[in-house]
Structure formats: structure tokens, C-alpha cells
Design a protein around this motif. Structure first.
Motif, PDB file in Angstrom:
ATOM      1  N   ALA A  33      36.927  35.861  81.725  1.00 47.58           N
ATOM      2  CA  ALA A  33      37.538  34.613  81.243  1.00 47.58           C
ATOM      3  C   ALA A  33      38.979  34.846  80.808  1.00 47.58           C
ATOM      4  CB  ALA A  33      36.716  34.041  80.101  1.00 47.58           C
ATOM      5  N   ILE A  34      39.244  35.952  80.135  1.00 49.34           N
ATOM      6  CA  ILE A  34      40.614  36.249  79.687  1.00 49.34           C
ATOM      7  C   ILE A  34      41.535  36.498  80.876  1.00 49.34           C
ATOM      8  CG2 ILE A  34      42.024  37.960  78.472  1.00 49.34           C
ATOM      9  CD1 ILE A  34      39.704  38.186  76.447  1.00 49.34           C
ATOM     10  N   VAL A  35      41.051  37.250  81.854  1.00 52.42           N
ATOM     11  CA  VAL A  35      41.858  37.522  83.048  1.00 52.42           C
ATOM     12  C   VAL A  35      42.131  36.225  83.808  1.00 52.42           C
ATOM     13  CG1 VAL A  35      41.853  38.663  85.306  1.00 52.42           C
ATOM     14  CG2 VAL A  35      41.152  39.920  83.268  1.00 52.42           C
ATOM     15  N   TYR A  36      41.114  35.361  83.917  1.00 52.65           N
ATOM     16  CA  TYR A  36      41.318  34.075  84.585  1.00 52.65           C
ATOM     17  C   TYR A  36      42.316  33.215  83.816  1.00 52.65           C
ATOM     18  CZ  TYR A  36      40.526  29.574  86.730  1.00 52.65           C
ATOM     19  OH  TYR A  36      40.712  28.373  87.359  1.00 52.65           O
ATOM     20  N   LEU A  37      42.229  33.216  82.496  1.00 52.23           N
ATOM     21  CA  LEU A  37      43.153  32.442  81.673  1.00 52.23           C
ATOM     22  C   LEU A  37      44.589  32.922  81.883  1.00 52.23           C
ATOM     23  CD1 LEU A  37      43.650  30.376  79.367  1.00 52.23           C
ATOM     24  CD2 LEU A  37      43.332  32.282  77.786  1.00 52.23           C
ATOM     25  N   LEU A  38      44.797  34.216  81.820  1.00 56.67           N
ATOM     26  CA  LEU A  38      46.144  34.763  82.022  1.00 56.67           C
ATOM     27  C   LEU A  38      46.670  34.461  83.424  1.00 56.67           C
ATOM     28  CD1 LEU A  38      45.815  38.221  80.234  1.00 56.67           C
ATOM     29  CD2 LEU A  38      47.018  36.181  79.434  1.00 56.67           C
ATOM     30  N   THR A  39      45.817  34.614  84.433  1.00 58.53           N
ATOM     31  CA  THR A  39      46.234  34.348  85.808  1.00 58.53           C
ATOM     32  C   THR A  39      46.587  32.876  86.003  1.00 58.53           C
ATOM     33  OG1 THR A  39      44.770  36.112  86.564  1.00 58.53           O
ATOM     34  CG2 THR A  39      45.550  34.573  88.221  1.00 58.53           C
ATOM     35  N   ALA A  40      45.772  31.993  85.440  1.00 64.48           N
ATOM     36  CA  ALA A  40      46.021  30.554  85.596  1.00 64.48           C
ATOM     37  C   ALA A  40      47.295  30.125  84.874  1.00 64.48           C
ATOM     38  CB  ALA A  40      44.825  29.765  85.081  1.00 64.48           C
ATOM     39  N   SER A  46      47.575  23.912  84.225  1.00 65.77           N
ATOM     40  CA  SER A  46      47.535  23.376  82.861  1.00 65.77           C
ATOM     41  C   SER A  46      46.441  24.062  82.055  1.00 65.77           C
ATOM     42  CB  SER A  46      47.298  21.870  82.891  1.00 65.77           C
ATOM     43  OG  SER A  46      45.980  21.602  83.321  1.00 65.77           O
ATOM     44  N   LEU A  47      46.630  24.106  80.751  1.00 63.39           N
ATOM     45  CA  LEU A  47      45.657  24.753  79.873  1.00 63.39           C
ATOM     46  C   LEU A  47      44.331  23.986  79.844  1.00 63.39           C
ATOM     47  CD1 LEU A  47      47.717  25.981  76.802  1.00 63.39           C
ATOM     48  CD2 LEU A  47      46.606  27.345  78.556  1.00 63.39           C
ATOM     49  N   ALA A  48      44.389  22.671  79.883  1.00 58.44           N
ATOM     50  CA  ALA A  48      43.156  21.873  79.871  1.00 58.44           C
ATOM     51  C   ALA A  48      42.319  22.163  81.106  1.00 58.44           C
ATOM     52  CB  ALA A  48      43.489  20.392  79.778  1.00 58.44           C
ATOM     53  N   SER A  49      42.956  22.176  82.249  1.00 58.05           N
ATOM     54  CA  SER A  49      42.252  22.482  83.501  1.00 58.05           C
ATOM     55  C   SER A  49      41.701  23.898  83.484  1.00 58.05           C
ATOM     56  CB  SER A  49      43.213  22.304  84.680  1.00 58.05           C
ATOM     57  OG  SER A  49      42.671  22.836  85.848  1.00 58.05           O
ATOM     58  N   THR A  50      42.475  24.810  82.967  1.00 57.36           N
ATOM     59  CA  THR A  50      42.042  26.212  82.894  1.00 57.36           C
ATOM     60  C   THR A  50      40.824  26.369  81.988  1.00 57.36           C
ATOM     61  OG1 THR A  50      44.312  26.938  83.252  1.00 57.36           O
ATOM     62  CG2 THR A  50      42.790  28.539  82.338  1.00 57.36           C
ATOM     63  N   PHE A  51      40.835  25.734  80.829  1.00 57.15           N
ATOM     64  CA  PHE A  51      39.694  25.839  79.923  1.00 57.15           C
ATOM     65  C   PHE A  51      38.446  25.187  80.497  1.00 57.15           C
ATOM     66  CE2 PHE A  51      42.882  26.643  76.484  1.00 57.15           C
ATOM     67  CZ  PHE A  51      42.425  27.920  76.177  1.00 57.15           C
ATOM     68  N   ILE A  52      38.618  24.090  81.214  1.00 55.16           N
ATOM     69  CA  ILE A  52      37.460  23.450  81.856  1.00 55.16           C
ATOM     70  C   ILE A  52      36.855  24.383  82.894  1.00 55.16           C
ATOM     71  CG2 ILE A  52      36.781  21.562  83.404  1.00 55.16           C
ATOM     72  CD1 ILE A  52      38.750  19.794  81.820  1.00 55.16           C
ATOM     73  N   TRP A  53      37.706  25.019  83.691  1.00 55.96           N
ATOM     74  CA  TRP A  53      37.198  25.952  84.690  1.00 55.96           C
ATOM     75  C   TRP A  53      36.547  27.179  84.046  1.00 55.96           C
ATOM     76  CZ3 TRP A  53      35.710  25.778  89.424  1.00 55.96           C
ATOM     77  CH2 TRP A  53      36.172  24.765  90.239  1.00 55.96           C
ATOM     78  N   ILE A  54      37.137  27.656  82.973  1.00 55.58           N
ATOM     79  CA  ILE A  54      36.534  28.796  82.274  1.00 55.58           C
ATOM     80  C   ILE A  54      35.153  28.422  81.762  1.00 55.58           C
ATOM     81  CG2 ILE A  54      36.689  30.199  80.179  1.00 55.58           C
ATOM     82  CD1 ILE A  54      39.691  30.413  80.687  1.00 55.58           C
TER      83      ILE A  54
END
Length: 102
Positions: A33-40, A46-54
């Protein structure tokens, strides 16, 4: 496309459920999840889209992990029940007069 990503994530969770302890799986999930967050974030999503995907990916991973444990539990329960039933059949009857031969 998103459905295949979630199915793949659940399959990976199921395989991890067979081989990994829950603590190791949790640490691995947080790391992913952290690696995906950093990559996104670095790629401009957007952070909202990233958190939804996470959340969706983590839920799919966890569902796969739980599903593999459920399948193992059902298989173990059926094997135990069959073994118990087989031992009851071999033990014969409980009544003494049924065990005596004429």
C-alpha cells in the motif's frame, strides 16, 4: 480492467494465505500500500483516487487470504468428519449382545 486487478489481488491474497503467517501478510500488505501510494502520488494521481484504490486492493487481498483459510478449514473439517465416521464403523456396535456370536 479494474475487475481483473481486484481478481488478481484476491488470487495473490489466497496464495499468501496458504504460505504466509497473518503478521507477515499484514506487513506485506502495508508495504504494498505504501509503495502504491508513493507511485501514484509521484505519477500525479489524486490522493482521493489513490486511497480508494488502496482500500479496494487491500480488501481484495484480505478477502483472498480469508477465502483460502476458509477453504482449508472446510477441507480439514470434512477430512476429520470422514475419519471420525470411518473409526465409528470399524469399532462395531456398542451393545454386548450384538458382539457375541451364536
Amino acid at each position: 480492467m479494474a475487475i481483473w486487478v481486484l481478481i488478481l489481488s484476491a488470487a495473490i491474497g489466497a496464495v499468501c494465505g496458504i504460505w504466509l503467517h497473518v503478521v507477515v501478510f499484514t506487513i506485506l500488505s502495508v508495504f504494498v500500500a505504501i509503495v502504491y501510494l508513493l507511485t501514484a502520488v509521484l505519477s500525479g494521481l489524486s490522493l482521493a483516487s489513490t486511497f480508494i484504490w488502496i482500500m479496494m486492493l487491500s480488501t481484495a487481498l484480505g478477502a483472498g487470504y480469508i477465502a483460502s483459510h476458509f477453504v482449508c478449514y472446510v477441507a480439514h473439517s470434512r477430512a476429520h468428519k470422514a475419519k471420525h465416521r470411518h473409526s465409528e464403523l470399524e469399532s462395531g456396535t456398542k451393545y454386548l449382545h450384538d458382539q457375541q456370536h451364536p
